[in-house]
Write a protein that holds these residues in place. Sequence first.
Motif, PDB file in Angstrom:
ATOM      1  N   ILE A 260       0.821  -1.063   0.056  1.00 17.16           N
ATOM      2  CA  ILE A 260      -0.068  -0.106  -0.099  1.00 17.16           C
ATOM      3  C   ILE A 260       0.901   1.347  -0.138  1.00 17.16           C
ATOM      4  N   LEU A 261       1.936   1.183   0.941  1.00 22.76           N
ATOM      5  CA  LEU A 261       2.934   2.501   0.892  1.00 22.76           C
ATOM      6  C   LEU A 261       3.533   2.578  -0.619  1.00 22.76           C
ATOM      7  N   GLY A 262       3.719   1.721  -1.279  1.00 20.22           N
ATOM      8  CA  GLY A 262       4.120   1.804  -2.783  1.00 20.22           C
ATOM      9  C   GLY A 262       3.366   2.377  -3.433  1.00 20.22           C
ATOM     10  N   ASN A 263       1.874   2.038  -3.163  1.00 20.11           N
ATOM     11  CA  ASN A 263       0.897   2.416  -4.351  1.00 20.11           C
ATOM     12  C   ASN A 263       0.327   3.896  -4.207  1.00 20.11           C
ATOM     13  N   LEU A 264       0.839   4.552  -2.951  1.00 22.20           N
ATOM     14  CA  LEU A 264       0.240   5.680  -2.466  1.00 22.20           C
ATOM     15  C   LEU A 264       0.941   6.570  -3.403  1.00 22.20           C
ATOM     16  N   ASP A 265       0.128   7.853  -3.520  1.00 23.02           N
ATOM     17  CA  ASP A 265       0.775   9.148  -4.438  1.00 23.02           C
ATOM     18  C   ASP A 265       1.842   9.763  -3.859  1.00 23.02           C
ATOM     19  N   VAL A 266       1.657   9.804  -2.188  1.00 23.35           N
ATOM     20  CA  VAL A 266       2.810  10.563  -1.617  1.00 23.35           C
ATOM     21  C   VAL A 266       2.970   9.784  -0.339  1.00 23.35           C
ATOM     22  N   THR A 267       4.204   8.958  -0.355  1.00 23.15           N
ATOM     23  CA  THR A 267       4.621   8.236   0.967  1.00 23.15           C
ATOM     24  C   THR A 267       5.257   9.068   2.018  1.00 23.15           C
ATOM     25  N   GLY A 268       6.222  10.112   1.364  1.00 25.59           N
ATOM     26  CA  GLY A 268       7.005  10.886   2.199  1.00 25.59           C
ATOM     27  C   GLY A 268       7.928  10.188   2.728  1.00 25.59           C
ATOM     28  N   PRO A 269       8.976  11.158   3.198  1.00 21.81           N
ATOM     29  CA  PRO A 269      10.319  10.570   3.709  1.00 21.81           C
ATOM     30  C   PRO A 269      10.481   9.481   4.807  1.00 21.81           C
ATOM     31  N   ASP A 270       9.337   9.735   5.595  1.00 20.02           N
ATOM     32  CA  ASP A 270       9.232   8.642   6.922  1.00 20.02           C
ATOM     33  C   ASP A 270       8.645   7.141   6.358  1.00 20.02           C
ATOM     34  N   GLY A 271       7.719   7.286   5.412  1.00 23.50           N
ATOM     35  CA  GLY A 271       7.391   6.279   4.764  1.00 23.50           C
ATOM     36  C   GLY A 271       8.322   5.375   3.864  1.00 23.50           C
ATOM     37  N   ILE A 272       9.240   6.101   3.068  1.00 27.43           N
ATOM     38  CA  ILE A 272      10.376   5.758   2.558  1.00 27.43           C
ATOM     39  C   ILE A 272      11.469   4.980   3.528  1.00 27.43           C
ATOM     40  N   GLU A 273      11.527   5.690   4.582  1.00 32.19           N
ATOM     41  CA  GLU A 273      12.737   5.068   5.460  1.00 32.19           C
ATOM     42  C   GLU A 273      11.886   3.856   6.139  1.00 32.19           C
ATOM     43  N   SER A 274      10.743   3.836   6.298  1.00 34.21           N
ATOM     44  CA  SER A 274      10.116   2.513   6.903  1.00 34.21           C
ATOM     45  C   SER A 274      10.274   1.526   5.823  1.00 34.21           C
ATOM     46  N   LEU A 275      10.111   1.778   4.686  1.00 36.02           N
ATOM     47  CA  LEU A 275      10.356   0.728   3.675  1.00 36.02           C
ATOM     48  C   LEU A 275      11.595   0.282   3.507  1.00 36.02           C
ATOM     49  N   VAL A 276      12.699   0.982   3.568  1.00 34.73           N
ATOM     50  CA  VAL A 276      13.996   0.864   3.462  1.00 34.73           C
ATOM     51  C   VAL A 276      14.574  -0.074   4.954  1.00 34.73           C
ATOM     52  N   ASN A 277      13.857   0.344   5.991  1.00 33.12           N
ATOM     53  CA  ASN A 277      14.138  -0.464   7.350  1.00 33.12           C
ATOM     54  C   ASN A 277      13.537  -1.899   7.092  1.00 33.12           C
ATOM     55  N   ALA A 278      12.236  -1.925   6.438  1.00 33.08           N
ATOM     56  CA  ALA A 278      11.610  -3.315   6.075  1.00 33.08           C
ATOM     57  C   ALA A 278      12.745  -4.150   5.154  1.00 33.08           C
ATOM     58  N   VAL A 279      13.178  -3.530   4.184  1.00 36.37           N
ATOM     59  CA  VAL A 279      14.150  -4.291   3.221  1.00 36.37           C
ATOM     60  C   VAL A 279      15.455  -4.688   3.991  1.00 36.37           C
ATOM     61  N   GLN A 280      15.853  -3.972   4.824  1.00 33.36           N
ATOM     62  CA  GLN A 280      17.388  -4.372   5.745  1.00 33.36           C
ATOM     63  C   GLN A 280      17.107  -5.097   6.844  1.00 33.36           C
ATOM     64  N   ASN A 281      15.719  -5.124   7.445  1.00 28.83           N
ATOM     65  CA  ASN A 281      15.680  -5.663   8.773  1.00 28.83           C
ATOM     66  C   ASN A 281      14.680  -6.665   8.817  1.00 28.83           C
ATOM     67  N   ASP A 282      13.514  -6.681   7.873  1.00 26.39           N
ATOM     68  CA  ASP A 282      12.628  -7.670   8.307  1.00 26.39           C
ATOM     69  C   ASP A 282      12.904  -9.186   8.107  1.00 26.39           C
ATOM     70  N   ASP A 283      12.532 -10.246   8.936  1.00 27.96           N
ATOM     71  CA  ASP A 283      12.844 -11.376   8.818  1.00 27.96           C
ATOM     72  C   ASP A 283      12.234 -12.170   7.666  1.00 27.96           C
ATOM     73  N   ASP A 284      10.981 -11.662   7.200  1.00 29.10           N
ATOM     74  CA  ASP A 284      10.238 -12.354   5.933  1.00 29.10           C
ATOM     75  C   ASP A 284      10.597 -12.070   4.692  1.00 29.10           C
ATOM     76  N   GLU A 285      11.007 -12.915   3.818  1.00 29.58           N
ATOM     77  CA  GLU A 285      11.389 -12.668   2.479  1.00 29.58           C
ATOM     78  C   GLU A 285      10.304 -11.933   1.662  1.00 29.58           C
ATOM     79  N   ALA A 286       8.983 -12.297   1.842  1.00 34.45           N
ATOM     80  CA  ALA A 286       7.986 -11.613   0.888  1.00 34.45           C
ATOM     81  C   ALA A 286       7.765 -10.180   1.404  1.00 34.45           C
ATOM     82  N   VAL A 287       7.910  -9.947   2.672  1.00 33.94           N
ATOM     83  CA  VAL A 287       7.970  -8.502   3.149  1.00 33.94           C
ATOM     84  C   VAL A 287       9.019  -7.555   2.646  1.00 33.94           C
TER      85      VAL A 287
END
Length: 79
Positions: free
Chosen positions: A35-62
């Motif tokens: 959903i964050l990827g589909n929004l028109d405006v995610t903003g810097p905090d949203g981008i930071e959360s996505l980067v954090n998920a890529v780097q730290n989430d245990d689940d490959e699908a996430v």
Amino acid sequence: MPSLFGLERDKDVDKLQELLTSSDNPTIRKRAAEILGNLDVTGPDGIESLVNAVQNDDDEAVRAAAIDALTSQDAINEL
């Protein structure tokens, strides 16, 4: 708690970020990233959360959904 559909409809970036970073359910984290990827405006905090998920989430699908979301937001270079 509102549904993910409701959060998407309302463009509630803050709540989506919260779900992405703190939900125990990987399906919910994955959908929040999508959903964050589909929004028109995610903003810097949203981008930071996505980067954090890529780097730290245990689940490959996430992690994959977060990469796709960053690509959709033209923010893949933030990795």
